[in-house]
Structure formats: structure tokens, C-alpha cells
Design a protein around this motif. Structure first.
Motif, short mmCIF file in Angstrom:
data_model
loop_
_atom_site.label_atom_id
_atom_site.label_comp_id
_atom_site.label_asym_id
_atom_site.label_seq_id
_atom_site.Cartn_x
_atom_site.Cartn_y
_atom_site.Cartn_z
N TYR A 403 39.80 7.01 -12.69
CA TYR A 403 39.98 6.28 -11.43
C TYR A 403 40.86 5.05 -11.63
O TYR A 403 40.85 4.42 -12.69
N GLU A 404 41.57 4.70 -10.60
CA GLU A 404 42.16 3.37 -10.54
C GLU A 404 41.04 2.36 -10.35
O GLU A 404 39.99 2.68 -9.75
N GLU A 405 41.23 1.15 -10.84
CA GLU A 405 40.12 0.20 -10.88
C GLU A 405 39.52 -0.08 -9.51
O GLU A 405 38.30 -0.12 -9.35
N GLU A 406 40.35 -0.29 -8.49
CA GLU A 406 39.82 -0.59 -7.16
C GLU A 406 38.94 0.54 -6.65
O GLU A 406 37.84 0.30 -6.11
N GLU A 407 39.39 1.76 -6.82
CA GLU A 407 38.60 2.90 -6.37
C GLU A 407 37.33 3.04 -7.19
O GLU A 407 36.25 3.35 -6.66
N LEU A 409 35.55 0.68 -8.66
CA LEU A 409 34.57 -0.32 -8.26
C LEU A 409 33.96 0.02 -6.91
O LEU A 409 32.75 -0.20 -6.70
N LYS A 410 34.74 0.56 -6.02
CA LYS A 410 34.23 0.96 -4.71
C LYS A 410 33.21 2.08 -4.85
O LYS A 410 32.13 2.05 -4.24
N LYS A 520 34.38 -14.97 -12.58
CA LYS A 520 35.54 -14.09 -12.47
C LYS A 520 36.46 -14.25 -13.67
O LYS A 520 37.11 -13.30 -14.12
N LYS A 525 36.26 -7.70 -14.28
CA LYS A 525 35.88 -6.38 -13.78
C LYS A 525 34.42 -6.34 -13.36
O LYS A 525 34.07 -5.78 -12.32
N ARG A 528 33.91 -8.37 -10.18
CA ARG A 528 34.42 -7.63 -9.02
C ARG A 528 33.49 -6.48 -8.63
O ARG A 528 33.37 -6.14 -7.45
N ALA A 532 31.81 -6.23 -5.05
CA ALA A 532 31.87 -5.02 -4.22
C ALA A 532 30.48 -4.61 -3.76
O ALA A 532 30.28 -4.18 -2.60
N ASP A 576 37.37 3.78 -17.28
CA ASP A 576 37.66 4.13 -15.88
C ASP A 576 37.32 5.59 -15.57
O ASP A 576 37.77 6.14 -14.56
#
Length: 588
Positions: A403-407, A409-410, A520, A525, A528, A532, A576
Motif C-alpha cells: 500500500y501507499e502510506e496514506e491508503e 493508514l486509512k 509527529k 507514521k 499519523r 487517522a 507497507d
């Protein structure tokens, strides 16, 4: 200058300080997979050198956390104690034999909790045999001075009261002083075997826990009881003296006898028979634990209060040594003694002395200061996504989606909010005994049943042991009665009254929590991920406990996958990559 610090007994470890910056530190147990490994830290040294891409020949100075020739204080303590209580001669001789005569090649079962003083005299030959010839200068430094350097040296304080206390060093069990710059002023000291650490460990054994390992369990049990024996303990066993001093009555409470499962008739007459390791916990056991903790805290407060009479108005304190892991006592210092900042390093126990030795060596032998830059507690080994993928392929495991990091974490924050237990493996491993968000099991702190779920899936731990919260630094004061940062999870704080029902999974029976504040800057990570989770739930914290199953904290991807395969963990987040229950079934 490249300085290698070593702790070669107790909780063996190695640390590397390069030009005044802490670049690497790890305990031997993380690599050997032997809990509390006391063997000579060859694996840790290899890891430190590999991380910096250097050899031992590149090291300028090797600093060891123990003065090898300083034998007289211990021998003097043994003689005085045996004269006072002849029954302890046998246990003391057995302990001396195990410490002095165990060789570096001992069987694994012999390593547990036993260091070898003998290795200190053959240190150069041990290193030469393993790494080849080298010309580094080797120095041996005082144990408690190394503890103090491991705390004050990275605290950021200009001045501070410092309490270093544990089972014992070469001759001291407690050293209390005041430091300003590189100048240390002694306030008081207690000689071994007069030891708060031994006091606490002996009662740990008395209540059926494993000594030198189960002290945190007795601390976790203590809020379930009432301190009804506190006055008995302070009257008969642990005596408060003038000028901040204390004494332990070793005729009644002998540490070395306790190591062999033996306790004095006088102790049994005062408190009843010791608990067997498989016995149920009675109310009396809980009351003894509460009393032991309360008496311990009173002596700690007594010592520090005296220090404040010598240096009134001091706003900083460093607490270090194995007793610095008593987070409940640390919380009392924060709440009751008026300090603005209480600093307990990530590895206050002997494992942290490798770092302290390197910093102290820098001060004494490199014309540097007694301070070093430690930007993070994440000082161990790390593994990239590419390394993780290579491991999976080489071991014939299916490579899951990356996964990309944003995805990532979501997805993970949503899974946590739905009640799943997550194994979280990221970045460099933490230095010290706490999981600080890179090798952790994570869960929803709102779930009052999560302890039962965690025990069923993974931990199999006593129900009285609390789980800790990792909270965004910005949210800490919304949930806890805490006015300072707690980045290393070494301080207990009250949970605010109106939040206890919101985060019951991390609220202990006495309304406290072992707080871990996350910034942070320190761990982007992880911060974040909590952020989230907060956006979904309105709660800016997670339940965090160490990623291990009856073993040292996980260090490598291989260990993480093995733990996942044999457990009921819902998801493993490996860098990831997300490994789920379906992936686990496919590997069978």
C-alpha cells in the motif's frame, strides 16, 4: 570519534555514539531471542557495526559499564551480611559462583539473568577472537555513573537532581545527587546489599513471580489490594532513616535466599506463607503487593525530598537504574514533588548502561561533554519494504499487496476502529523494554473487552496487568492528568474522570494509565495512524502493548511472520504490506 559502549552482564547490550550523536543501541535479547540475555553482547556489537558499515578496527574507544577490579565493596557487603545472618552464606556463595565462573560459552539455560564478571577480565581476548585484532582503547567505568550518564546525558537538562537506584553496582545500590553541566554533587548513597531493588525483587519472588523478571507484574497487582501491611514493612523490614537514608533488614528479607525460593521464618510470621507460582491470588497477596509498593514509594519520596532541601527550587529530576522501571513510583514523583520535568530514559535498567558508558567515555576520554544527541528511542535494526518482500519470496510466502502510506493508514485505522487486533511492525526497533509504536500490538482503547480478546488471541497474560495507551502528544492533557511529555512510557498518570469510561481498555483498576505520548517529529507514521484513528472515532489514542508472545519483543520480519502464523492476530502490518487471516490460511 566513534565510541562503543557495552553492558556485559544483566541485560547485555551495545550502543554506538559517533561524534556526540547516538546512532545505534540494542539489547542482546532482541537478537538472541533469550529473554533477559546476560551473555557477552557479541550479537549486539555485530549489529551496531553493521548498521554503521564499520568494523571494530574503526572504533576509537570501547567503554564498559563496570569497573572490573572494584571487587572489595561487594566482598565487604557479603561478609557483613553473612555475619549478620549466617543462613545466607550458602545462597551468596552460589550466586558468586554463578556470576564469576560462568563462561561466555555457557549453555543457554545458564545465561538467563546471570552475567559473568569473569568476562570483564578477558574482554579484549573475547573481542579479538570474534572480530580480529584491533587497537581501540578499552576503559571500565563505574556502574551508577554510567546509569547517570544514560539519563542526564540525553535529557536536555542543564541541571537536575538525579536518582540512580537498582539492585546494586560494584558497591552502591543507590546514588542520589545533583548535576549541573558536567559537575556532579553527591547528596547520599546507599551501599549494597542495602538495596531498594533487592527489596522489591525479593517480594516479587515471595508473591510467586519470577525474580528479575516479574517485578512489573507485582506492580500491576498492587492497585488491587490495600496497603494494610505498609506500617509493618516500614517498621520491621524497610526503615526510614534521617537525611534521606534507608536500610533494609536483610535478616528478615534476604535477596539471595529468595533466589533459591527460601524465605525467613520472621517474614512468614509477619506476612504469612509465600505464594506458590501456580496459586490463585488471594486478597492477602494483593494487600502485600499494595503494601510493598506503598512502602517503596514512601522511601523514594523520602530520598528525593531530602535532595530538595539541599538544592531547593530544582525543577528537573532524572530517574534511572532498574528501579526506574517502576512507573507507578515515577508517577508519584511527577504528581507530588513539584518538579516541572521528570526524565526517565527509554532504557533505565542495566541495558541502558551501554549508552551511558559511551557518553561517559566521551566526557572523560574525548574532551567532550557528558551529553549526547539522542533524537529518537528507535535506535535498533530496521527493514525496508524491499527487504521484507525478499524475505517473503525467499521463504515461499505469497507477497501481499503493498500500500501507499496514506491508503495504508486509512485502512489500518478503520480496521482498528472495527475491533481488530493489529500487529504493527515498522522502522527501527526501540531501545529498551517498552514497545513504543514500531514493534507493537495495537487495538481500540474504547473496547472494554479487549483484554479478554488480546489474551485469547495472543498474550495469555494475567488479567490484572494493564495495557498502555499511545496518545498523540497534543491530546495527552485531554485524557490524562499529566503536564509533561512521556515519550518512553515510563510514567503513570491518572486518567481524567470523564475519560475513564471512554478508554476503559487502557484504564487500570486504580484509574491510572502508563502513558506513552507520541509526537509527529519522533514517529511520524505512528502519529499519523493515531491521527487517522481519531478522525474516525474522536479518540486520539490507541491501546499499545509489545509485539511478542512469551518471548523478547519481535525484532525482524521473520519473527513477526512466525508470530502471526501461530497466533490469532487479525492482521500483521509489515512495513507497507498487510497480511490478514486469509493470507495466513494460504500458508498452511
Amino acid at each position: 570519534m566513534k565510541i562503543l559502549g557495552l553492558c556485559t552482564m544483566g541485560n547485555s547490550s551495545a550502543a554506538l555514539v559517533v561524534d556526540g550523536k547516538v546512532t545505534f543501541a540494542i539489547e542482546e535479547e532482541r537478537l538472541s531471542r533469550i529473554k533477559n540475555d546476560a551473555a557477552f553482547p557479541l550479537l549486539s556489537i555485530h549489529a551496531a557495526l553493521k548498521h554503521s558499515n564499520i568494523s571494530l578496527q574503526d572504533i576509537d574507544l570501547i567503554c564498559v559499564y563496570w569497573e572490573r577490579w572494584n571487587l572489595l565493596p561487594r566482598l565487604e557487603g557479603v561478609v557483613k551480611d553473612v555475619i549478620n545472618n549466617p543462613r545466607t552464606l550458602g545462597p551468596k556463595l552460589n550466586r558468586i559462583k554463578s556470576i564469576f565462573l560462568r563462561s561466555n560459552g555457557a549453555e543457554e539455560k545458564e545465561k538467563h539473568n546471570v552475567g559473568s564478571w569473569k568476562d570483564l577480565f578477558f574482554l579484549k581476548s573475547i573481542l579479538t577472537k570474534e572480530f580480529g585484532d584491533f587497537s581501540s582503547k578499552i576503559v571500565f567505568l563505574d556502574h551508577h555513573s554510567c546509569h547517570i550518564a544514560s539519563a542526564f546525558g540525553v535529557s536536555g537538562f542543564d541541571n537536575s537532581i538525579i536518582l540512580s537506584y537498582d539492585g546494586g553496582g560494584e558497591g552502591l545500590s543507590t546514588l542520589l545527587g545533583y548535576q549541573e553541566g558536567d559537575h556532579f554533587t553527591e547528596i547520599l548513597k546507599e551501599k549494597w546489599p542495602n538495596s531498594l531493588g533487592h527489596y522489591y525483587s525479593t517480594f516479587t519472588g515471595y508473591l510467586g513471580f519470577q525474580m528479575l523478571e516479574g517485578e512489573y507484574k507485582m506492580m500491576g497487582l498492587s492497585p488491587y489490594g490495600k496497603p494494610v501491611y505498609k506500617d509493618v514493612i516500614l517498621g520491621k523490614i524497610l526503615h526510614k532513616k534521617n537525611n534521606g537514608r534507608y536500610t533494609v533488614n536483610t535478616r528478615i528479607l534476604d535477596y539471595h535466599q529468595a533466589l533459591e525460593g527460601r524465605f525467613s521464618r520472621e517474614l512468614i510470621q509477619l506476612l504469612g506463607p509465600p505464594r506458590g507460582k501456580d496459586d490463585e491470588f488471594s486478597e492477602d497477596h494483593k494487600n502485600i503487593a499494595a503494601s510493598v509498593q506503598a512502602a517503596y514509594e514512601e522511601i523514594v519520596t523520602h530520598m528525593i525530598s531530602y535532595a530538595l532541601t539541599k538544592f531547593p527550587g530544582t525543577k528537573n529530576i532524572c530517574v534511572v537504574g532498574g528501579c526506574g522501571l517502576n512507573v507507578t513510583a515515577n508517577g508519584k514523583i511527577v504528581d507530588e514533588l513539584g518538579f516541572d520535568r521528570v526524565f526517565v530514559p527509554p532504557a533505565p535498567h542495566d541495558g541502558g548502561c551501554s549508552l551511558g558508558a559511551a557518553i561517559l567515555g566521551q566526557s572523560r576520554y574525548d574532551q567532550g561533554s557528558g551529553k549526547a544527541v539522542m533524537e529518537t528511542p528507535y535506535l535498533g535494526e530496521s527493514f525496508t519494504n524491499e527487504q521484507i518482500e525478499s524475505y517473503l519470496i525467499e521463504n515461499n510466502y505469497k507477497v501481499p499487496k503493498k500500500y501507499e502510506e496514506e491508503e495504508l493508514l486509512k485502512v489500518v485505522s478503520q480496521l482498528l476502529s472495527e475491533g481488530n487486533v493489529i500487529a504493527w511492525f515498522q522502522g527501527r526497533s526501540e531501545f529498551g523494554p517498552r514497545a513504543l509504536g514500531n514493534r507493537s500490538f495495537l487495538a481500540d482503547p474504547r473496547n472494554d473487552n479487549i483484554q479478554e480478546v488480546m489474551n485469547q488471541k495472543i498474550k495469555k497474560r494475567e488479567l490484572f496487568r494493564p495495557f498502555a495507551p499511545s496518545v498523540k502528544e497534543e491530546c495527552a492533557e485531554d485524557f490524562f492528568e499529566i503536564k509533561q511529555k512521556s515519550p518512553y512510557m515510563n510514567i503513570v498518570s491518572l486518567v481524567k474522570d470523564d475519560k475513564r469510561s471512554v478508554i476503559p481498555a487502557v484504564t487500570h483498576i486504580d484509574g491510572t494509565a502508563r502513558v506513552h505520548t507520541v509526537s509527529k517529529e519522533a514517529n511520524s507514521k505512528y502519529w499519523r495512524l493515531i491521527d487517522a484513528f481519531e478522525k474516525i472515532t474522536g479518540v486520539g489514542l490507541l491501546l499499545n502493548t509489545s509485539f511478542n508472545i512469551q518471548e523478547p519483543i519481535i525484532n525482524t520480519p521473520a519473527e513477526a511472520v512466525t508470530a502471526f502464523l501461530k497466533s490469532g492476530i487479525d492482521y500483521l502490518i509489515l512495513g507497507d504490506f498487510i497480511l490478514d487471516a486469509a493470507w495466513r490460511e494460504e500458508q498452511k
